[in-house]
Design a protein around this motif. Structure first.
Motif, PDB file in Angstrom:
ATOM      1  N   LEU A  92      -3.152  -5.179   3.337  1.00 41.52           N
ATOM      2  CA  LEU A  92      -3.435  -6.493   2.315  1.00 41.52           C
ATOM      3  C   LEU A  92      -3.432  -5.939   0.999  1.00 41.52           C
ATOM      4  O   LEU A  92      -3.211  -6.988  -0.027  1.00 41.52           O
ATOM      5  CB  LEU A  92      -4.748  -7.066   2.443  1.00 41.52           C
ATOM      6  CG  LEU A  92      -4.905  -7.516   4.201  1.00 41.52           C
ATOM      7  CD1 LEU A  92      -6.346  -8.204   4.380  1.00 41.52           C
ATOM      8  CD2 LEU A  92      -3.712  -8.448   4.703  1.00 41.52           C
ATOM      9  N   ASP A 138       2.062  -8.939   0.035  1.00 41.24           N
ATOM     10  CA  ASP A 138       2.598 -10.355   0.308  1.00 41.24           C
ATOM     11  C   ASP A 138       1.441 -10.739   1.744  1.00 41.24           C
ATOM     12  O   ASP A 138       1.060 -11.951   1.720  1.00 41.24           O
ATOM     13  CB  ASP A 138       3.832 -10.465   0.854  1.00 41.24           C
ATOM     14  CG  ASP A 138       5.006 -10.456  -0.192  1.00 41.24           C
ATOM     15  OD1 ASP A 138       4.631 -10.569  -1.398  1.00 41.24           O
ATOM     16  OD2 ASP A 138       6.056 -10.101   0.216  1.00 41.24           O
ATOM     17  N   ALA A 139       1.095  -9.837   2.411  1.00 36.37           N
ATOM     18  CA  ALA A 139       0.239 -10.283   3.428  1.00 36.37           C
ATOM     19  C   ALA A 139      -1.272 -10.434   2.742  1.00 36.37           C
ATOM     20  O   ALA A 139      -1.859 -11.252   3.578  1.00 36.37           O
ATOM     21  CB  ALA A 139       0.065  -9.215   4.704  1.00 36.37           C
ATOM     22  N   ARG A 143      -1.281 -13.931   1.598  1.00 42.40           N
ATOM     23  CA  ARG A 143      -1.288 -14.860   2.560  1.00 42.40           C
ATOM     24  C   ARG A 143      -2.915 -14.858   3.147  1.00 42.40           C
ATOM     25  O   ARG A 143      -3.486 -16.125   3.445  1.00 42.40           O
ATOM     26  CB  ARG A 143      -0.346 -14.549   3.834  1.00 42.40           C
ATOM     27  CG  ARG A 143       0.919 -14.919   3.536  1.00 42.40           C
ATOM     28  CD  ARG A 143       1.853 -14.899   4.773  1.00 42.40           C
ATOM     29  NE  ARG A 143       1.972 -13.478   5.414  1.00 42.40           N
ATOM     30  CZ  ARG A 143       2.721 -12.550   4.918  1.00 42.40           C
ATOM     31  NH1 ARG A 143       3.560 -12.795   3.955  1.00 42.40           N
ATOM     32  NH2 ARG A 143       2.746 -11.308   5.569  1.00 42.40           N
TER      33      ARG A 143
END
Length: 155
Positions: free
Chosen positions: A88, A107-108, A111
């Motif tokens: 993360l 990007d994770a 999200r």
């Protein structure tokens, strides 16, 4: 005159001692109750706080992030290690100073921040939806949230 009859005059300044005591009591109870909810998936409160702060501030060092959220460097290190292990957060060399490592949200991580659905958030949301609060009270809570964050930043 109204004053002679005992009628209240213009309101005085807010009782900041009382406000502070009430806020601390409310925060303490809320924090204790929320911490009792087990986390199966999603982000812990420290992880969400660190990730959110990093997202708002942009790439920064672990020490600067710890100062921003006002926790020890050791506590922040443990939180960041957990976030990095989950993909993360990423560490890279500072382009301006190759000796420093800066952290940024992956990007994770984005999200995960967008996915507000964790057990604790769902619990609070369920209470807010459950009729315990009027529409006006919900609007007051929504308006208070940024004020509470600003209060925390000034401590």
């Amino acid at each position: 005159m109204n004053d002679e009859l005992g009628a209240p005059g213009p309101p005085g300044p807010p009782d900041t001692d009382r406000i502070a005591a009430d806020l601390l009591a409310g925060f303490g109870l809320l924090a204790r109750r929320v911490r009792q909810v087990p986390i199966k998936e999603g982000l812990s409160i420290p992880e969400r706080s660190a990730l959110s702060c990093l997202d708002r501030s942009g790439p920064t060092t672990a020490a600067e992030l710890a100062r921003e959220v006002q926790i020890t460097a050791q506590a922040m290190g443990a939180t960041l290690t957990a976030l990095r292990d989950r993909g993360l957060v990423e560490r890279r060399r500072d382009p301006d100073d190759g000796r420093r490592m800066v952290l940024s949200v992956t990007d994770a991580g984005q999200r995960a921040l967008e996915n507000k659905r964790n057990e604790r958030t769902e619990l609070l949301s369920g209470v807010l939806r459950g009729g315990a609060f009027s529409r006006t009270e919900l609007e007051q809570l929504a308006a208070a949230a940024p004020l509470l964050e600003r209060l925390a930043k000034h401590i």
